[in-house]
Design an enzyme around this catalytic site. Structure first.
Site, PDB file in Angstrom:
ATOM      1  CG  HIS A   1      -2.092  -0.377  -3.959  1.00  0.00           C
ATOM      2  ND1 HIS A   1      -2.375   0.778  -3.587  1.00  0.00           N
ATOM      3  CD2 HIS A   1      -2.333  -1.268  -2.967  1.00  0.00           C
ATOM      4  CE1 HIS A   1      -2.876   0.864  -2.180  1.00  0.00           C
ATOM      5  NE2 HIS A   1      -3.116  -0.397  -1.927  1.00  0.00           N
TER       6      HIS A   1
ATOM      7  CB  SER B   1      -0.816   0.151   1.240  1.00  0.00           C
ATOM      8  OG  SER B   1      -1.686  -1.148   1.264  1.00  0.00           O
TER       9      SER B   1
ATOM     10  CD  GLU C   1      -2.224   3.716  -6.146  1.00  0.00           C
ATOM     11  OE1 GLU C   1      -2.395   4.786  -5.775  1.00  0.00           O
ATOM     12  OE2 GLU C   1      -1.796   3.028  -5.209  1.00  0.00           O
TER      13      GLU C   1
ATOM     14  CG  ASN D   1      -2.843   4.139   0.870  1.00  0.00           C
ATOM     15  OD1 ASN D   1      -3.740   4.025   1.515  1.00  0.00           O
ATOM     16  ND2 ASN D   1      -2.562   2.782   0.155  1.00  0.00           N
TER      17      ASN D   1
END
Length: 330
Positions: free
Chosen positions: A144, A123, A156, A194
């Protein structure tokens, strides 16, 4: 280099919520998928859970039984990393620990062919850092997914310093072929989502710690006034506080202690207590069958204000005063 063809075997390491979800996505797309976990029986149990979830979709008329059966036939639990030797792509979805991920990919490099692409579902950890011990760091990238992986469209595709752009394009095209919406990004702290999401959690957690309001009320504000599908406490309970807290710590450290990303003591207390959210049955909310969900606090109806006193320069709030005056407030 285009997307991986359907004859390519996919290995997924980690049979938790994310790993199982990624395995399901790849199997539904038509790949044979080998699922590995270091916990005895965890991979087989994860496939059984996928069976139950897909069975509910069949019952609801959202999935054909034949499609469910075909997906399950492509999912195979395996006992050790040697079973992944002939995979074209191996995706890691283990705990957010840099040294553990490094050791895993070093082991895989000794087992898999030089043509195998390695991907981490991290992450927020540095793809550059994970790839550093490898003899061929160019073939490791980030891939991701977001929880739950079978539902969430965004993926991602993350390049570290050594990552091969050709392989990044291959993973982008592969994710797109799997029905996802991939985006390219560099290996910066938290990547795109994130990093952007940290203040979403942090502001609600700060308000909770300061006693401004309780969890149901703050969540209701984000849903009803902010237009979000879930509030911060509902979402972190869904993600898992061990994962969410670890990502926050990683981003905070990577940005040299920037206070915008400061971890929450309230969330740390939940992690220390083992109250990880839905997966443990208790987080900010309780998820037992008998539990009643608390409601948001509301104020009783009252007449609209007639006057508003202003002290000092409102700055960015000046438009709010203009709106109040437009409603007849003096």
């Amino acid at each position: 280099m285009s997307a991986l063809n359907l004859n390519a075997r996919i290995g997924v390491i980690g049979a938790g919520a994310m790993g199982a979800g990624i395995a399901q996505v790849a199997a539904q797309a038509g790949h044979q998928v080998l699922l590995l976990d270091n916990r005895p029986g965890a991979a087989a149990q994860a496939i059984d859970n996928i069976d139950r979830q897909l069975g509910k979709r069949v019952e609801n008329g959202k999935l054909a039984a034949e499609a469910r059966d075909a997906t399950l036939a492509r999912l195979h639990p395996v006992e050790n990393a040697q079973a992944l030797a002939d995979c074209a792509l191996v995706i890691e979805a283990i705990a957010e620990n840099l040294e553990a991920k490094r050791a895993l990919f070093v082991q895989l490099e000794s087992l898999c062919s030089t043509q195998c692409v390695f991907a981490s579902n991290t992450s927020s950890l540095s793809i550059t850092g994970i790839a550093a011990p490898l003899k061929h760091p160019h073939r490791l990238l980030g891939l991701h997914f977001f929880n739950p992986a079978p539902v969430m469209a965004l993926v991602e595709v993350v390049c570290g310093v050594a990552s091969d752009p050709v392989l990044a394009d291959c993973l982008y095209d592969t994710a797109k072929a799997w029905g996802k919406k991939p985006v390219h990004t560099r290996s910066t702290p938290g990547f795109i989502v994130n990093r952007v999401a940290r203040p979403f959690y942090a502001e609600s957690l700060r308000l909770l710690q300061e006693g401004a309001a309780d969890c149901p009320t703050l969540d209701a504000l984000l849903r009803e006034a902010g237009g979000f599908a879930m509030g911060a406490f509902e979402l972190t309970d869904l993600i898992g506080h061990d994962v969410n807290y670890a990502v926050t710590c990683s981003v905070f450290d990577a940005y040299y202690g920037d206070p915008r990303f400061q971890p929450s003591l309230a969330q740390k207390a939940l992690v220390d207590a083992g109250r990880l959210g839905r997966k443990s049955g208790q987080g900010f909310y309780c998820y037992s069958e008998q539990a009643e969900r608390p409601g948001a606090s509301t104020l009783p109806n009252a007449p609209a204000p007639q006057t508003c006193a202003v002290e000092g320069d409102l700055g960015a709030l000046q438009p709010l005063l203009s709106r109040l005056q437009g409603q007849g407030v003096k």
